[in-house]
Design an enzyme around this catalytic site. Structure first.
Site, PDB file in Angstrom:
ATOM      1  N   GLU A 157       3.701   5.506 -10.707  1.00  0.00           N
ATOM      2  CA  GLU A 157       4.179   5.795  -9.355  1.00  0.00           C
ATOM      3  C   GLU A 157       3.915   4.578  -8.483  1.00  0.00           C
ATOM      4  OE1 GLU A 157       4.029   8.967  -5.654  1.00  0.00           O
ATOM      5  OE2 GLU A 157       3.362   9.585  -7.649  1.00  0.00           O
ATOM      6  N   GLU A 208      -0.793   1.296  -4.981  1.00  0.00           N
ATOM      7  CA  GLU A 208      -0.666   1.450  -3.529  1.00  0.00           C
ATOM      8  C   GLU A 208      -1.594   0.446  -2.842  1.00  0.00           C
ATOM      9  OE1 GLU A 208       0.286   2.041  -0.059  1.00  0.00           O
ATOM     10  OE2 GLU A 208       1.214   3.591  -1.316  1.00  0.00           O
ATOM     11  N   ASP A 242      -0.527  -4.570  -4.846  1.00  0.00           N
ATOM     12  CA  ASP A 242       0.919  -4.661  -5.030  1.00  0.00           C
ATOM     13  C   ASP A 242       1.300  -4.146  -6.417  1.00  0.00           C
ATOM     14  OD1 ASP A 242       3.605  -5.584  -5.425  1.00  0.00           O
ATOM     15  OD2 ASP A 242       3.269  -7.164  -3.953  1.00  0.00           O
ATOM     16  N   ASP A 266       8.609   1.689   1.735  1.00  0.00           N
ATOM     17  CA  ASP A 266       8.863   1.071   3.038  1.00  0.00           C
ATOM     18  C   ASP A 266      10.319   0.640   3.097  1.00  0.00           C
ATOM     19  OD1 ASP A 266       6.310   1.175   4.331  1.00  0.00           O
ATOM     20  OD2 ASP A 266       5.602  -0.351   2.935  1.00  0.00           O
ATOM     21  N   LYS A 278      15.569  -3.455   9.130  1.00  0.00           N
ATOM     22  CA  LYS A 278      16.261  -4.580   9.754  1.00  0.00           C
ATOM     23  C   LYS A 278      16.832  -5.492   8.676  1.00  0.00           C
ATOM     24  CE  LYS A 278      13.418  -4.580  13.938  1.00  0.00           C
ATOM     25  NZ  LYS A 278      12.485  -5.360  14.800  1.00  0.00           N
ATOM     26  N   ASP A 330      14.760   8.444   2.739  1.00  0.00           N
ATOM     27  CA  ASP A 330      15.478   9.114   3.822  1.00  0.00           C
ATOM     28  C   ASP A 330      16.065   8.078   4.786  1.00  0.00           C
ATOM     29  OD1 ASP A 330      13.077   8.293   4.882  1.00  0.00           O
ATOM     30  OD2 ASP A 330      12.413  10.270   5.531  1.00  0.00           O
ATOM     31  N   THR A 342       5.810  16.015  -0.092  1.00  0.00           N
ATOM     32  CA  THR A 342       4.568  15.597   0.562  1.00  0.00           C
ATOM     33  C   THR A 342       4.696  15.753   2.077  1.00  0.00           C
ATOM     34  OG1 THR A 342       5.275  13.293   0.804  1.00  0.00           O
ATOM     35  CG2 THR A 342       4.196  13.913  -1.271  1.00  0.00           C
ATOM     36  N   ARG A 343       3.558  15.650   2.739  1.00  0.00           N
ATOM     37  CA  ARG A 343       3.567  15.751   4.198  1.00  0.00           C
ATOM     38  C   ARG A 343       4.352  14.609   4.814  1.00  0.00           C
ATOM     39  NH1 ARG A 343      -2.686  16.032   5.386  1.00  0.00           N
ATOM     40  NH2 ARG A 343      -2.633  14.660   3.559  1.00  0.00           N
TER      41      ARG A 343
END
Length: 224
Positions: A56, A81, A108, A130, A134, A166, A204-205
Site C-alpha cells: 500500500e 508513508e 518515500d 496527494d 495545479k 476524488d 477511511t475517514r
C-alpha cells in the site's frame, strides 16, 4: 535512483500536529521492529508463510492497511508513508489489533520499491494519493510513466493494482498512463465498475471527507 538527481517529492507535509504520547512511544518501540530491511530484500523472508505480499503506497492514517491485514492474516502487507502523523496513527491500529502481518516503511514508497525484487507482489494499492492539482505540480504525482513501469516490474502476472482518487483530473491522468502501458489491463466493463467502491474496499475517514472535486473513482488493473 540517482543521488545527484533524486525524484521530485510526491507528498506534502511530513508532520502537522503534535503526536500523542502513546503514539510517540510506539514510534520509538514498535516502528523499529516493523521496518523492512534498508537493502534489497525478498519480502517473503519477512513472513515465510505468507500466501501473498501486498503493497500500500501512501497509507495515510493506516485504517485501510490495518483493516485489510486483519481481514487477511495470511497476507503480508508492506505499507509506505512519509507523513509522521499518519505513521503514528497506523502504529496505533497495528498495536491495538496485535497485527503481525504488516511492515511499515516510514518514507518515500519509491525508495521501498527499488529494494523489492521483480514479480514479488500480488497486489498494490494507491488510494487517494496527494493530487497535486495545479498543472505546474502534476510532475510530483506518484503516478507517472516511470512508476507505472515500476509497478509492472513488481507485480506478478495476474497481480492487481487499485488506484482511487476524488480528483477528476488525477483520475484521467492515471487512467491515461495505465492504459498506455501494455503491462496493464483495465478491468472495468460498466460505469458502475469505477463509480462504486469495490466489494473488498475499506472506506477511511479521509475518504469520507470528500476533499476532492468529484465522487471517489476506483480504477482496478490487472498485470498482463
Amino acid at each position: 535512483m540517482s543521488e545527484s538527481h533524486p525524484p521530485l517529492r510526491s507528498y506534502g507535509r511530513l508532520k502537522t500536529r503534535t503526536i500523542k504520547p502513546r503514539q510517540a512511544a510506539l514510534m520509538e518501540t514498535l516502528l523499529p521492529t516493523l521496518r523492512p530491511p534498508a537493502e534489497a530484500f525478498d519480502p517473503k523472508a519477512l513472513k515465510p508463510d505468507a500466501a501473498e505480499v501486498w503493497l500500500e503506497i501512501g497509507f495515510g492514517g493506516g485504517e485501510h492497511m490495518a483493516a485489510q491485514a486483519q481481514r487477511r492474516p495470511e497476507v503480508l502487507i508492506l505499507g509506505a508513508e512519509p507523513f509522521q502523523n499518519g505513521i503514528a496513527s497506523a502504529l496505533r491500529h497495528i498495536d491495538e489489533a496485535a497485527l503481525t502481518n504488516v511492515r511499515v516503511h516510514d518514507g518515500d514508497a519509491r525508495e521501498l520499491m527499488t529494494r523489492l525484487p521483480d514479480a514479488s507482489l500480488e497486489r498494490i494499492f494507491v488510494l487517494f494519493p496527494d493530487p497535486w492539482p495545479k498543472a505546474r505540480h502534476n510532475k510530483r504525482r506518484i503516478v507517472q510513466t516511470e512508476t507505472v513501469a515500476e509497478f509492472a516490474r513488481l507485480l506478478k502476472p495476474g497481480g492487481t493494482l487499485r488506484f482511487a482518487s476524488d480528483w477528476a483530473d488525477y483520475v484521467d491522468w492515471s487512467l491515461e498512463r495505465f492504459v498506455r502501458s501494455p503491462a496493464f489491463r483495465w478491468t472495468a466493463e460498466l460505469a458502475g465498475d469505477w463509480r462504486s467502491a469495490p466489494a473488498d474496499h475499506i472506506t477511511t475517514r479521509y475518504e469520507e471527507k470528500r476533499l476532492g472535486d468529484c465522487a471517489p473513482v476506483f480504477l482496478d488493473f490487472v498485470r498482463t
